[in-house]
Motif scaffolding. Structure first.
Motif, PDB file in Angstrom:
ATOM      1  N   ILE A  64       0.846  -1.192   0.000  1.00 52.23           N
ATOM      2  CA  ILE A  64       0.000   0.000   0.000  1.00 52.23           C
ATOM      3  C   ILE A  64       0.876   1.236   0.000  1.00 52.23           C
ATOM      4  CG2 ILE A  64      -2.030  -1.018   1.104  1.00 52.23           C
ATOM      5  CD1 ILE A  64      -1.169   0.437   3.679  1.00 52.23           C
ATOM      6  N   ARG A  65       0.342   2.283  -0.631  1.00 53.23           N
ATOM      7  CA  ARG A  65       1.066   3.542  -0.701  1.00 53.23           C
ATOM      8  C   ARG A  65       0.281   4.583   0.074  1.00 53.23           C
ATOM      9  NH1 ARG A  65       3.996   1.422  -4.657  1.00 53.23           N
ATOM     10  NH2 ARG A  65       2.853   0.200  -6.183  1.00 53.23           N
ATOM     11  N   SER A  66       0.900   5.754   0.227  1.00 53.17           N
ATOM     12  CA  SER A  66       0.195   6.798   0.964  1.00 53.17           C
ATOM     13  C   SER A  66      -1.116   7.083   0.235  1.00 53.17           C
ATOM     14  CB  SER A  66       1.047   8.062   1.055  1.00 53.17           C
ATOM     15  OG  SER A  66       1.353   8.514  -0.231  1.00 53.17           O
ATOM     16  N   SER A  67      -2.106   7.429   1.003  1.00 47.49           N
ATOM     17  CA  SER A  67      -3.464   7.692   0.512  1.00 47.49           C
ATOM     18  C   SER A  67      -4.190   6.419   0.091  1.00 47.49           C
ATOM     19  CB  SER A  67      -3.479   8.707  -0.654  1.00 47.49           C
ATOM     20  OG  SER A  67      -3.116   8.080  -1.862  1.00 47.49           O
ATOM     21  N   ALA A 104       8.107  12.308   3.360  1.00 48.59           N
ATOM     22  CA  ALA A 104       6.757  11.774   3.397  1.00 48.59           C
ATOM     23  C   ALA A 104       6.457  11.016   2.120  1.00 48.59           C
ATOM     24  CB  ALA A 104       5.752  12.907   3.591  1.00 48.59           C
ATOM     25  N   ASN A 105       7.281  10.030   1.855  1.00 43.48           N
ATOM     26  CA  ASN A 105       7.175   9.340   0.585  1.00 43.48           C
ATOM     27  C   ASN A 105       7.562   7.892   0.801  1.00 43.48           C
ATOM     28  OD1 ASN A 105       7.220   8.469  -2.008  1.00 43.48           O
ATOM     29  ND2 ASN A 105       8.927   9.784  -2.658  1.00 43.48           N
ATOM     30  N   SER A 106       6.611   7.110   1.251  1.00 40.28           N
ATOM     31  CA  SER A 106       6.947   5.736   1.587  1.00 40.28           C
ATOM     32  C   SER A 106       5.820   4.805   1.184  1.00 40.28           C
ATOM     33  CB  SER A 106       7.209   5.621   3.086  1.00 40.28           C
ATOM     34  OG  SER A 106       6.153   6.208   3.810  1.00 40.28           O
ATOM     35  N   GLU A 120      11.166   3.576   2.147  1.00 37.76           N
ATOM     36  CA  GLU A 120      11.271   4.874   1.498  1.00 37.76           C
ATOM     37  C   GLU A 120      11.018   4.619   0.015  1.00 37.76           C
ATOM     38  OE1 GLU A 120      12.212   8.528   0.003  1.00 37.76           O
ATOM     39  OE2 GLU A 120      13.361   6.769  -0.613  1.00 37.76           O
ATOM     40  N   ASN A 121      10.191   5.440  -0.587  1.00 40.92           N
ATOM     41  CA  ASN A 121       9.682   5.133  -1.920  1.00 40.92           C
ATOM     42  C   ASN A 121      10.754   5.044  -2.991  1.00 40.92           C
ATOM     43  OD1 ASN A 121       7.568   4.369  -3.456  1.00 40.92           O
ATOM     44  ND2 ASN A 121       6.750   6.410  -3.811  1.00 40.92           N
ATOM     45  N   THR A 122      11.641   6.051  -3.008  1.00 41.31           N
ATOM     46  CA  THR A 122      12.580   6.088  -4.132  1.00 41.31           C
ATOM     47  C   THR A 122      13.816   5.214  -3.903  1.00 41.31           C
ATOM     48  OG1 THR A 122      13.235   8.192  -3.172  1.00 41.31           O
ATOM     49  CG2 THR A 122      11.958   8.263  -5.222  1.00 41.31           C
TER      50      THR A 122
HETATM   51  C1  LIG Z   1       6.076   5.797  -4.915  1.00 39.54           C
HETATM   52  O1  LIG Z   1       6.670   5.271  -6.062  1.00 39.54           O
HETATM   53  C2  LIG Z   1       5.761   4.648  -6.972  1.00 39.54           C
HETATM   54  C3  LIG Z   1       6.564   4.091  -8.086  1.00 39.54           C
HETATM   55  O2  LIG Z   1       7.598   3.302  -7.604  1.00 39.54           O
HETATM   56  C4  LIG Z   1       4.709   5.625  -7.437  1.00 39.54           C
HETATM   57  O3  LIG Z   1       3.779   4.949  -8.252  1.00 39.54           O
HETATM   58  C5  LIG Z   1       4.020   6.223  -6.262  1.00 39.54           C
HETATM   59  O4  LIG Z   1       3.144   7.196  -6.695  1.00 39.54           O
HETATM   60  C6  LIG Z   1       5.038   6.819  -5.308  1.00 39.54           C
HETATM   61  N1  LIG Z   1       4.327   7.252  -4.137  1.00 39.54           N
HETATM   62  C7  LIG Z   1       4.501   8.460  -3.646  1.00 39.54           C
HETATM   63  C8  LIG Z   1       3.702   8.802  -2.475  1.00 39.54           C
HETATM   64  O5  LIG Z   1       5.317   9.213  -4.104  1.00 39.54           O
END
Ligand SMILES: *[C@@H]1O[C@H](CO)[C@@H](O)[C@H](O)[C@H]1NC(C)=O
Ligand SMILES: *[C@@H]1O[C@H](CO)[C@@H](O)[C@H](O)[C@H]1NC(C)=O
Ligand SMILES: *[C@@H]1O[C@H](CO)[C@@H](O)[C@H](O)[C@H]1NC(C)=O
Ligand SMILES: *[C@@H]1O[C@H](CO)[C@@H](O)[C@H](O)[C@H]1NC(C)=O
Ligand SMILES: *[C@@H]1O[C@H](CO)[C@@H](O)[C@H](O)[C@H]1NC(C)=O
Ligand SMILES: *[C@@H]1O[C@H](CO)[C@@H](O)[C@H](O)[C@H]1NC(C)=O
Ligand SMILES: *[C@@H]1O[C@H](CO)[C@@H](O)[C@H](O)[C@H]1NC(C)=O
Ligand SMILES: *[C@@H]1O[C@H](CO)[C@@H](O)[C@H](O)[C@H]1NC(C)=O
Ligand SMILES: *[C@@H]1O[C@H](CO)[C@@H](O)[C@H](O)[C@H]1NC(C)=O
Length: 829
Positions: free
Chosen positions: A28-31, A121-123, A137-139
């Motif tokens: 799951i991602r943020s939101s 805030a990107n996870s 961490e997302n990236t």
């Molecule tokens: C996190 O990275 C993915 C791609 O790897 C992207 O689809 C997603 O939108 C990113 N989420 C945020 C909150 O940046």
């Protein structure tokens, strides 16, 4: 895995279709949300685990947790908001704006958070195959938080419990309050490092169960886990964090810290459809930490369960009789140590040996070697007990001895506790006590050995007179079952680690032919690999070999006392059922004969390496003869008994024939001459007399083999029918000894050195023992500390030898009626 599509439309739709599990995702991602109301859940990659909201049995509270997906019994392995349950189905799991995983209630209050300081805030959160929920961490993919580092009451395979005593950081299990209440209970479980690592369960922060110290393979004194071989391992990283991890057999197995504080290993029995407990840390009240108080010892099957260690008495007899053990025990007689000039009563303290013990808490580690461990303890008045285990080495105790237990399973060690000398007399029960002050112990053993040897010799001589038949006599020599029992006790005396048969079988792929390294004196030798990747060599006693058992025991008795870089190291033994095995360090370069005589490997052995090997063998031999506490005659020194480690350092092996000498004994006789033809000195081969000088003889032969690059026995088939010794002697007489040198090493710059070694070799093989140099002289000669070497006299065996063809087989001849006993130690029971 399915893809999460969390559009409003879909959630609306799902509200309609109510309790249909909607989307199975593993990320799951943020939101994005996992909502209880929608019966949302996540499925781990591989589908073994499921994450979602649940209620425990007999409870209406809602929790976010992880459970097994494909097991019919609902089994929760992890809980997030265990301290703050939801009372309705408004719960939501999501990633908050600060990037943390959070559980919110209907009022958007945070009930639980992963609590990471996360400025980015990107996870995203991913639910991994092993049941680990990780926040990344997302990236960069950096793991910010993971459920495996924040466990509840269950330790899944690959999960790690850890401790760092310096930073205080630790990962521990915490029990549930009750099966219907996952909130944090009284018990926590994990590892603790103080000098050595132990596993603990704490009750309200105080020790409740203790495993005993980790010895590298197991916890000393803890029950083993029979169906789970080698599942526990402990490692320490550079930061000083120690991890305990388990690799259980399947995904459907785990360790659980129960609400009562026990630790159980269990697996899912799919046929019976239930969890099977296969191991429990605590099996009786005796496993409760310190049940019997200080200096007490617990036995759950005796009544009362508590007794004082030998040499101790209850501190408060009245309390003790009421079965209140809290005050523990105190010494009957104060120690001598520390008392200055206390007159004639000043006999040195002694150690009482308690066998097969779970050792007390508060162990301290000392760098002492086995032979020095007791002595060091004796010399330090604050040391009140010691034990030796080949894993951690020397363990000592200085405080009161607490949580000590005699155990019946095979993971205990011998504990030596210090008592006043007087205790020996007052105790009177010699059967139980094995008294060893360490120095006296050795003498005691030697004398005992000698007496036994004499007694057996007499006894057998008498018997032999009565029986005429050699064959039957030989049969009688095979150790009886009784002797076997004694022998095994000897193994205990040696404090030798015992290996599981099953473990060894799995290390060698069931003693597969492909793992066979060769045939040793009393059975095949296998190569094996333990689960921690350590390579070992296993000598397995052939069941048919009667003589072998004697040699086997002899080897155990001799080599477990020895430690030297040029002696092969015995790691342990195995005695289960009929199986008898010895486990050694593995020598990747096999034996010297293979290396030396079997080209093309010989190319690798240049002069420097050969000299290094010669020196190493010499040092090992010197240790045997002079430097160890015992005097040992090897009796079967030969190229195939010299093993080479990865750097080609030599290690003397095979102590099956070795004999321990008393301090003032120089020579002994045997009627059973056992050794290898061609390496045996004449006085040994002909008359059964052996001494340091007979080993020197064998060393000389070895030296000449190494320098000439030819097997002694290779001459047997020569047209000239000479032996290597005769050949060398002829060349020496003809002033042409240079011709003996192996062409591989005949470089002019080394010639002087090589010739010197040949000269020393010839001195070693002289016919009369008295002419041969001692081992220490040999070493000095090799190192050129003695410059002028005497002229060698004629070697032994210059005549064509008795017709026995032996590459490496053993010549066994019986002569007179004196007995030969190789068992060198007996212990009272
Ligand atoms: C996190 O990275 C993915 C791609 O790897 C992207 O689809 C997603 O939108 C990113 N989420 C945020 C909150 O940046
Ligand atoms: C699941 O795990 C396997 C390997 O463990 C990996 O190859 C695969 O990409 C993973 N699947 C997903 C959806 O992450
Ligand atoms: C659950 O699924 C995993 C992966 O398919 C499998 O290894 C495991 O044996 C299953 N457990 C049971 C009880 O069926
Ligand atoms: C749940 O409650 C029932 C009835 O009170 C009881 O029999 C049962 O043992 C309880 N189960 C658990 C796990 O506490
Ligand atoms: C449920 O808990 C909330 C607080 O989290 C409280 O305000 C509410 O009254 C509780 N509802 C019930 C039915 O107990
Ligand atoms: C989180 O960050 C704040 C500010 O940077 C700091 O004061 C606090 O100690 C940090 N907390 C943790 C647990 O690292
Ligand atoms: C415990 O006591 C019983 C009965 O006295 C005895 O048979 C048993 O050998 C003892 N156990 C141990 C491990 O000493
Ligand atoms: C046992 O003895 C200790 C120490 O004397 C005392 O504090 C405790 O109350 C006693 N316990 C019981 C159950 O009598
Ligand atoms: C004796 O042992 C204690 C505890 O292990 C240690 O602190 C002390 O240095 C030792 N004393 C000597 C003289 O070795």
């Amino acid at each position: 895995m399915g893809r999460l599509s969390k559009s409003n439309f879909l959630s609306a739709l799902c509200c309609l279709c109510l309790n249909l599990g909607v989307v199975a995702v593993d990320t799951i991602r943020s939101s994005q949300f996992i909502k209880d109301k929608n019966s949302d859940y996540m499925i781990s990659n591989g589908s073994v685990f499921k994450l979602g909201f649940f209620s425990p049995v007999n409870s209406t509270n809602r929790y976010l947790g992880i459970w097994y997906n494909n097991i019919s019994a609902f089994t929760v392995v992890w809980v997030a908001n265990r301290q703050k349950p939801l009372n309705d189905s408004s719960g939501v799991l999501t990633i908050s704006e600060d990037g943390n995983l959070v559980v919110l209630n209907g009022q958007k209050e945070i009930l639980w958070s992963s609590n990471v300081n996360n400025s980015i805030a990107n996870s995203n959160a991913q639910f991994l195959a092993l049941g680990n929920l990780v926040l990344k961490e997302n990236t960069t993919g950096t793991i910010l938080w993971e459920s495996f580092n924040n466990p509840s009451h269950i330790m899944l395979p690959e999960m790690k419990l850890s401790t760092n005593e310096r930073t205080g950081e630790k990962v521990q299990l915490t029990s549930w309050k009750s099966p219907s209440d996952p909130s944090i209970g009284s018990f926590s479980g994990g590892i603790h490092r103080r000098s050595l690592i132990q596993a603990f369960v704490w009750k309200d922060g105080r020790p409740y169960f203790r495993s005993g110290p980790w010895n590298g393979q197991k916890f000393i004194g803890s029950p083993r886990y029979p169906p789970f071989h080698d599942i526990i391992s402990l490692v320490q990283d550079q930061d000083g964090t120690t991890y305990l991890t388990s690799s259980l057999l399947s995904h459907s197995s785990h360790f659980v810290l129960t609400t009562q504080g026990n630790t159980e290993a269990r697996y899912w029995d799919s046929e019976e459809g239930d969890w099977k407990v296969v191991w429990k840390a605590m099996n009786s009240v005796c496993d409760v930490y310190g049940t019997c108080g200080a200096f007490g010892s617990c036995n759950s099957t005796s009544s009362p369960i508590c007794s004082c260690l030998e040499g101790f008495k209850p501190k408060n007899t009245e309390e003790w009789n009421r079965q209140n053990w809290t005050s523990g025990c105190v010494r009957k007689t104060p120690l001598q140590c520390g008392r200055v000039n206390s007159g004639e009563a000043g006999k040195m303290d002694v150690f009482l040996k308690l066998m097969m013990m779970k050792v007390p808490d508060f162990v301290e580690w000392s760098a002492a070697r086995e032979e020095d461990c007791g002595q060091q303890c004796l010399q330090n008045c604050s040391c009140i007990a010691y034990a030796f285990d080949s894993g951690p080495g020397c363990m000592t105790w200085t405080r009161s001895l607490i949580d000590t237990q005699k155990i019946s399973y095979g993971t205990g060690v011998d504990l030596h506790i210090r008592v006043a000398h007087l205790e020996l007399d007052t105790e009177g029960d010699v059967r139980k006590i094995i008294t060893i002050t360490v120095i006296i112990g050795t003498i005691f053993i030697s004398i005992f050995t000698y007496l036994l040897w004499r007694w057996m010799a007499k006894h057998k001589a008498r018997r032999k007179k009565a029986e005429g038949m050699l064959n039957r006599e030989a049969h009688k020599k095979f150790p009886s079952e009784d002797m076997l029992g004694d022998n095994l006790n000897q193994v205990k005396v040696q404090e030798l680690p015992l290996f599981d048969f099953v473990k060894l079988a799995s290390a060698t792929n069931n003693f597969h032919e492909s793992n066979k390294l060769g045939q040793g004196g009393f059975g095949p030798v296998y190569r094996g690999k333990l689960s921690d990747a350590q390579e070992i060599a296993i000598k397995r006693l052939s069941k048919t070999s009667g003589q072998g058992l004697e040699e086997f025991m002899n080897e155990v008795v001799v080599i477990s006392k020895l430690q030297h870089r040029n002696l092969v190291r015995l790691l342990g033994c195995c005695a289960e059922g009929e199986e008898r095995m010895l486990i050694y360090e593995y020598m990747p370069n096999k034996s010297l004969d293979a290396f030396l005589f079997d080209s093309p490997k010989e190319i690798l052995l240049d002069w420097r390496k050969r000299f290094n090997i010669i020196e190493g063998i010499g040092r090992g031999l010197l240790y045997l003869h002079r430097d160890s506490r015992l005097r040992i005659i090897h009796r079967d020194l030969k190229a195939s008994n010299i093993l080479l480690d990865k750097d080609l350092n030599p290690k003397i092996s095979d102590f099956g024939m070795a004999r321990i000498f008393r301090c003032n004994e120089d020579q002994a006789n045997t009627n059973r001459v056992v050794g290898t033809y061609g390496y045996m000195s004449p006085e040994y081969a002909m008359e059964g007399r052996f001494s340091e000088k007979s080993d020197v003889f064998s060393f000389g032969v070895l030296l000449l083999e190494i320098l000439s690059g030819r097997r002694n026995s290779s001459f047997y088939h020569d047209e000239q029918s000479m032996s290597l010794l005769e050949h060398a002697w002829k060349l020496w007489k003809a002033d042409n000894i240079v011709a003996l040198i192996d062409p591989m090493i005949s470089e002019p710059c080394y010639e002087m050195e090589v010739l010197r070694c040949i000269h020393v070799g010839l001195l070693c093989v002289q016919e009369f023992a008295k002419d041969r140099p001692t081992t220490s002289t040999v070493i000095s000669m090799l190192k050129s500390e003695i410059v002028d070497l005497p002229h060698p006299k004629k070697p032994a065996f210059t005549e064509r030898q008795i017709g026995l063809d032996t590459e490496s087989s053993k010549l066994s001849q019986r002569k007179c009626s004196v007995n030969n006993v190789t068992i060198t130690m007996v212990q009272g029971r």
